[in-house]
Design an enzyme around this catalytic site. Structure first.
Site, short mmCIF file in Angstrom:
data_model
loop_
_atom_site.label_atom_id
_atom_site.label_comp_id
_atom_site.label_asym_id
_atom_site.label_seq_id
_atom_site.Cartn_x
_atom_site.Cartn_y
_atom_site.Cartn_z
N GLY A 75 3.10 5.97 -33.44
CA GLY A 75 3.00 6.87 -32.31
C GLY A 75 3.47 6.21 -31.03
O GLY A 75 4.34 5.34 -31.06
N SER A 76 2.87 6.59 -29.93
CA SER A 76 3.33 6.11 -28.63
C SER A 76 2.76 4.73 -28.32
O SER A 76 1.76 4.30 -28.89
CB SER A 76 2.88 7.08 -27.54
OG SER A 76 1.46 7.04 -27.46
N GLY B 180 -0.88 2.89 -28.99
CA GLY B 180 -1.01 1.54 -29.53
C GLY B 180 -1.79 0.62 -28.61
O GLY B 180 -2.53 -0.25 -29.07
N GLU C 152 3.39 0.98 -35.13
CA GLU C 152 4.81 1.33 -34.98
C GLU C 152 4.88 2.26 -33.78
O GLU C 152 4.63 3.45 -33.89
CB GLU C 152 5.34 2.01 -36.24
CG GLU C 152 5.30 1.16 -37.49
CD GLU C 152 6.32 0.01 -37.49
OE1 GLU C 152 7.25 0.02 -36.65
OE2 GLU C 152 6.16 -0.90 -38.33
N CYS D 146 11.86 7.55 -33.61
CA CYS D 146 11.47 6.35 -32.86
C CYS D 146 12.68 5.43 -32.74
O CYS D 146 12.76 4.61 -31.84
CB CYS D 146 10.28 5.65 -33.49
SG CYS D 146 10.37 5.54 -35.26
#
Lengths: 510, 510, 510, 510
Positions: free
Chosen positions: C242-243, C247, C264, C298
């Site tokens: 995700g963003s 994270g 990630e 991403c």
């Protein structure tokens, strides 16, 4: 002719631990290619003495294999220290005995130091794998165990480093070594070996019984001595460096007794120069790899495959560079090209030049003997460049000397095909700054050699990678990467710690 | 004698894709060891036809090596699926043709499936190493590239799995395969091969030109056909399974032409049973590994080395177990022991028993032919146990049949020495729950075999580990771990991306 | 607005095993970005239900870790088969739910298939090392053991593949999985998960008790559900995609409870185009990686760093290519650009464009909403190219949409510095046929990203390599190479089988 | 109180290269636990000085990362030589400063030497993988590149070796190091560091600019200095050894800035003794691992889990062994148990004993302060054994001192559950000669610790394996195996050298 040996060389030998009087004999006359002077007359070991040598190694193996690998690593560390300490002296022995220039003699000792450090690192690795099992309460692992006595039979052109490559790994892997140096270079072998002996002495002083008698032995002698090693079922691994002819004899012999072997045989190494090459860089690489060690490296550059668009420009630069090469006494710092190893080498070179001319070649420079006045018994030649219309029979043949064939190509595929169209498969390289060309050369459809370099010549490998080649070069590897595995035996262990006995593949029985 | 072949077996063969009429000839008479019935008469390929076969493989190599490995992996995945689908049928062909019991026939197909899956996983690995360089602006890597045509010459006892072991790896590694099955088991070979052909057909349907003609070929024939493969310089790798005698011939031949080889030769596999063993577990393992496949596995148990304190107890249990073994038609689910492959095998067994008796052995049970009335042309024997006073000459010899020698020991070191004191070095095992005993057996001073197991028998390896043995077993490995490396050529690449040309080992030149 | 869901989509879901009635609720309104149509209304799991879910996984772990890895491999093989079978349907669910074009939806399922095959291969490896010990009678090995329950929290843009990446490895490594799909893409998650459920059912049918209850669970819900996973000490590994903002919250939480995590997070991926680039190849790569998935990968290309000498030529080609891009319904085969995921994404894109203009940027094309008439609730934008005078603040920010910033450079070092001068470190690439440029970009002084490609765009990784990035991207890896190690715990085992107790480092004690 | 420092210790420090006058300050009072004597008063670095330190490391990184790894290896080789040379002196500094007995002080220096040699070996490896690609004309590789400045924050109990573990790897991997030693052991840290400084000086003399300013720095100071390192985004990796409490603070901080960390935190290490154990061997191992370093190793034995059938026999032997332990001045060769690090440690020990008694424990021996007359400021305790009825709260808590809890079990599963039922997960061991017990302990269902040994105690790891633990121990690894990977960043490179642009997963685009 100089005395035998000169006073200062005597001192060098002594500092290397070589006591000539004890070795003196009538069998081996060791002559310096520099001037043909006899450096020593040594006794050869009779073949009849070999069983005792081999038995000693066999006994040593029983003990050495039980010494923990990191402790074995301490021995190669000490060897590396001794080599480092004696670098200048051993380098000089090499230069005198085989005619390498000083820098190359030193480089060879450095290579021996490097492999000792690499082996030291391995001494806490020697990794096998743990593997998951398909059965409950089971696990699998593989261990690498010492193999047995290793014979190292080397050639004159790397009289020290190749022994070190093999011995450092063999010792760390738990194996005794028996070293049979070239008859043309026993002193260099002895100098390298004596450093190991000193290391063993220190090691023994510290660890007592750990370094058994017979752990490292050197045998001076001829082909009968080598054959005794090749044929003995007690020699677990024969590592032999030399000609393809030799390998063609040794390989089947060892195979017939189910022994293991590492063969490092002939090379016929090419460089591709493409229009995208940095020509000045290429010229420097060509010069070093074609004339270094007077073209007597197994990785020497022998074939130059140039795109026709840059051929003339490259040749112009190359001929200019060749013209300025300083040929002479390899002990002089300014010298770049020393003598050939002996007269036979000179004659073989002349013969190849003659054949090449018959096959359409045009000698662009060199080939002639020089300095004959100064060194009537030394065989110095001006490095030769021979322009060839095609890859004829002689071009496919390895001539051990500074003779460079030049071929041209139009399409990269042709050049790669030409690179591969020789029986040997040791080293190769491409000079190009074009990614597609470079990667094609390195790809599955590219060079078929064991080594394929980019923008460096075919010779002068670092010890971190595996060294060796395909086809008539032998197919084996030594030195870095996982070459150490060849010095060990692998055992696959499946351990059942359950109370059941399931069978693999789901078989039901009974 | 039954018809040729029976209607139901005809159907099995057809489902396996074997069209007998097309294969029919007069050269090879294939007989079932079950009852001696002729299953087929097949044409053999004349040796004169081999150059074309080999050329086709050579051409296929040029294309196949360029197909990306994960795409090649898709082919072995499809093969695995085909094998899975045809498992029962192929298993039955194996049982009929070589006399294995049903479970073992199925297990063999499962092993082929397993290796296809393992190879599929490899198809995104085939890892070389990236390596740091000692020179600025340089890097080193090693790549593994396809090797060339691979010949797979197999024995009757694993007529399907050994081909699959080799072919699955060879194909994923980028190599065409030529399969020469045993003359005694061509149908099993064909059945396994036909599954690959179906996979190739599907693969081609999806990927078009990717699967070249000549990618996989089967050649039925005799030793002349095998020799053509062994001798051809176009065959990059010869993988041969069979006797030590065969290997002693093949090894030097391949070595003399600088080819590569994988030899899987004789085994003379022992089990150590110590006082710390779980005897019931040991008995089960002994029975499976000594009588499974009627003692005709290369990994069959042939020598039982028992501590004298437990010898009698173990023998009591073992003789009881042997007494209850169901011998007979291997297609019957309850059968545990099928027939020997042929009369010659039976005679060899008798001969070994006779020699063993001359050398002091005492036959404890078995050895005699049974079911001769029911199967006059089938050679069934009661599995034999022979108590030996020492490891005499015959014990060191591999007899391919259900003959188990029993030896006793007092100290573990003796038992290990006994294990190692045979020319073969394939498999071995220890039954013990004592950690020190077990680890000693697995250590550098322990078993010298390629496989050393704990609390499982010497046979029945999983495909995850490397399979193969030392000494007269050949020294090579196939199947799991990094055995795939033998099917590829390694290339060490040093790349200079700087504008300088530093030399390794710090050499200064010019 | 279309019905909920359309009849044909209902059929697709049913073929995927998704029974909407059973899942129906009021919590999650799932809308297709294609037209804003509501596809489903689903019940969310309340956070209070999570302890039971996690307990089930914890119990399942106790059993699953004991199932042999190759047997676990069979489960992922079956999953791969199910995915292969359902590829078209799952692909369509993905396209409908997140707006990817058909080819990308299918590609995502293929990626799931690929990782299942890769994991199958691992199931006979999971290799630790055997290591030599410095002490006699000792050996060392390391084993990798199952870790514990793994939570997989994914984002909308890879609603199927990322779960498969994680789950295939987690399951083979011996761990149960709990899957929390994005609230924006639960149906895609369910479709992928249901294939796993079918595989588990088949597996259980064959192996009985082997696949425990709780081995694989899916939880639909919001951030409270995700937090329950992040905070639970029973969840051994949290794999979250995700963003960077997410994270930054998750990382410390997991760290504070000594859990493991795979993050990630954001990428801000650049392409360098040098004068030595094949511009046509570059254009094709730019288009795919900048507008594919509507710039919502991403690994989407966000920054184009072009040498000033080729900038105009490249832009000319690029603008022409952008002008011909077919934008529209992603289910139509000819469409290359589908909608943004939702209105918020559209607004964020507009906002970034506005900021970029304020920071000196010049919009070269695109950016505006299109097809609003046809799809009033679908947010389609014309892919934008924005010429930037410098790498300003907005350029360093990841905007999830088809917005490409163009920057120029003079010296390669500048371009590399520009590539690295953003907080994210996921992917990067260079287009050049110049070896020195390329290798510099890949070197220690080159791109600081987890992925650095040559002559392919930053997106579209194969599963054979490790996937992930440095800096604010999270620093972790998933998918290929040895990423599996993160799903296991390593144990170093030193085994003394001697009767002595020597101490490491030669210490004498007592 | 003795002078500051004694003349002979002054000489030792000087030989170690520590010039006290230059370091003198008022911030840190360094006292010897032997007698409480002040050894030095040192200036602490103010936190305000840290940015300059960190900037220097950052600058050094830019250069050092470009130095070829084998050249970097030469630096650690030289460091190893310096440590070897100064072994006796550094060992003595350690003994004086933290109270270890001489043998353990020397052992710590040896460990530093060992890791230098290991790192030297790595300097020609640092292997990534080459990987096959699914696309024609593509290849994949992964490279490991230098990471950035590494901070090493260590604890008092391994004041030299832990720095060396980290620094040797960090330096070879291309990273500068900043060393923050424990406030309780700055002199030991300095002594180890000064050897590195000498190595750098020699290295610089040979290689000139290669060793940049700021490559290795030591910072003496308090928690503010440590925090500056933990919080700085320029510090790529924080390697911190200490308490779980510390790790719980450091982990999230580093995670929140997306840094990397290696945490080596608390251990609560157990030994299982089964009825199949060699009790005499066990007793020797218990004594060394429970009382060595006065129980202040992170791997010290704290819990003894004995089968009830052998508990009394073991305790009898153990109490006898404890009774004969020589406690006293650690500089005396006969001493086996030195002092605790300080009074706080003594009080914590007393407190744990009291709590254990409240929780049902029975003190079997020791626990009391001894030698208080001789060393009024030294805190010597008689090693304690405490029989516990169950694993109560205090037993699950790590008490840093020679306090051993004894627990009993009936079934092995209970013992393993007991081993695992603590928050820490560093080290563990089993004493047994029973293969099933041993393998069960090492299996997936066995010990959950990072280290699980057999027939050796939990402490005293060799450097060849990876060191570290799970759960509250931190989950990271340092020292051997592939721990070096944590000091590098991995980059996955896909290289397209074809003229096409195929997409992964077979996607068709445009």
């Amino acid at each position: 002719m100089t005395e035998l040996p000169s006073a200062d060389f005597s001192a060098v030998l002594q500092r290397c631990g070589i006591e000539l009087p004890a070795l003196r004999g009538t069998d081996l006359s060791v002559r310096s290619p520099i001037d043909g002077a006899e450096l020593a007359r040594l006794a050869a070991l009779p073949a009849a003495a070999m069983p005792a040598v081999i038995d000693a190694a066999t006994r040593a193996f029983k003990q050495w294999r039980l010494v923990p690998a990191p402790v074995r690593g301490e021995l190669v560390r000490l060897w590396g220290e001794e080599l480092r300490r004696a670098k200048a002296d051993i380098g000089q022995v090499i230069s005198r005995e085989v005619g390498k220039i000083v820098q190359e003699g030193l480089g060879e000792v450095q290579e021996a130091v490097d492999i000792c450090e690499f082996a030291l690192g391995l001494s806490r690795q020697l990794h096998g794998k743990t593997i998951v099992s398909e059965r409950p309460g089971h696990r699998i692992m593989e261990q690498y165990h010492p193999l047995g006595p290793v014979a190292v039979i080397t050639a004159f052109n790397f009289p020290g480093a190749v022994f070190a490559w093999n011995a450092a790994l063999a010792l760390v892997c738990g194996n005794p070594v028996i070293f049979k140096p070239s008859e043309k270079a026993p002193l260099s072998g002895l100098a390298t070996f004596k450093a190991l002996e000193r290391a063993i002495a220190q090691f023994t002083a510290r660890f007592g019984e750990h370094a058994p008698e017979g752990l490292a032995q050197i045998v001076l002698g001829g082909s009968d001595v080598a054959e005794a090693l090749v044929d003995s079922p007690q020699i677990a691994l024969v590592s032999a460096t030399g000609s393809t002819r030799m390998g063609r004899a040794v390989g089947p012999k060892v195979a017939s007794r189910f022994g293991k072997r590492i063969l490092e045989l002939g090379g016929n190494n090419a460089m591709l120069v493409t229009p995208a090459a940095d020509l000045d860089l290429a010229v420097r690489a060509i010069v070093f790899s074609a004339v270094g060690t007077a073209g007597q490296r197994c990785t020497s550059l022998r074939r130059l495959i140039v795109h026709r668009d840059v051929k003339q420009a490259l040749l112009d630069k190359l001929l200019k560079a060749y013209a300025s090469l300083r040929i002479g006494d390899p002990l002089q710092p300014a010298t770049l090209v020393g003598p050939l190893i002996d007269e036979a080498a000179f004659k073989a070179l002349q013969d190849s030049i003659a054949q090449a001319e018959q096959q359409g070649g045009k000698l662009l420079c060199g080939g002639q003997r020089v300095l004959a006045d100064q060194f009537p018994q030394g065989f110095y030649v001006a490095p030769a460049i021979m322009d060839m219309p095609a890859q004829t029979a002689i071009v496919k043949h390895e001539t051990f000397g500074p003779l460079l064939y030049v071929l041209s190509y139009e399409e990269l595929e042709q050049a790669i095909a030409c690179n591969n169209d020789v029986p040997q498969g040791l080293s190769s390289c491409i000079f190009s700054n074009d990614l597609r060309e470079v990667e094609s050369f390195l790809s599955a459809a590219g060079s078929d050699c064991g080594m394929a370099n980019v923008n460096i010549g075919p010779s002068g490998a670092e010890i971190g990678g595996a060294f060796g080649g395909e086809k008539e070069t032998g197919g084996d590897r030594e030195s870095g990467s996982d070459a150490w595995k060849q010095y060990m035996r692998r055992t696959t262990n499946t351990i059942n710690y359950s109370r059941e006995l399931p069978l693999a593949q789901g078989i039901q029985f009974g």
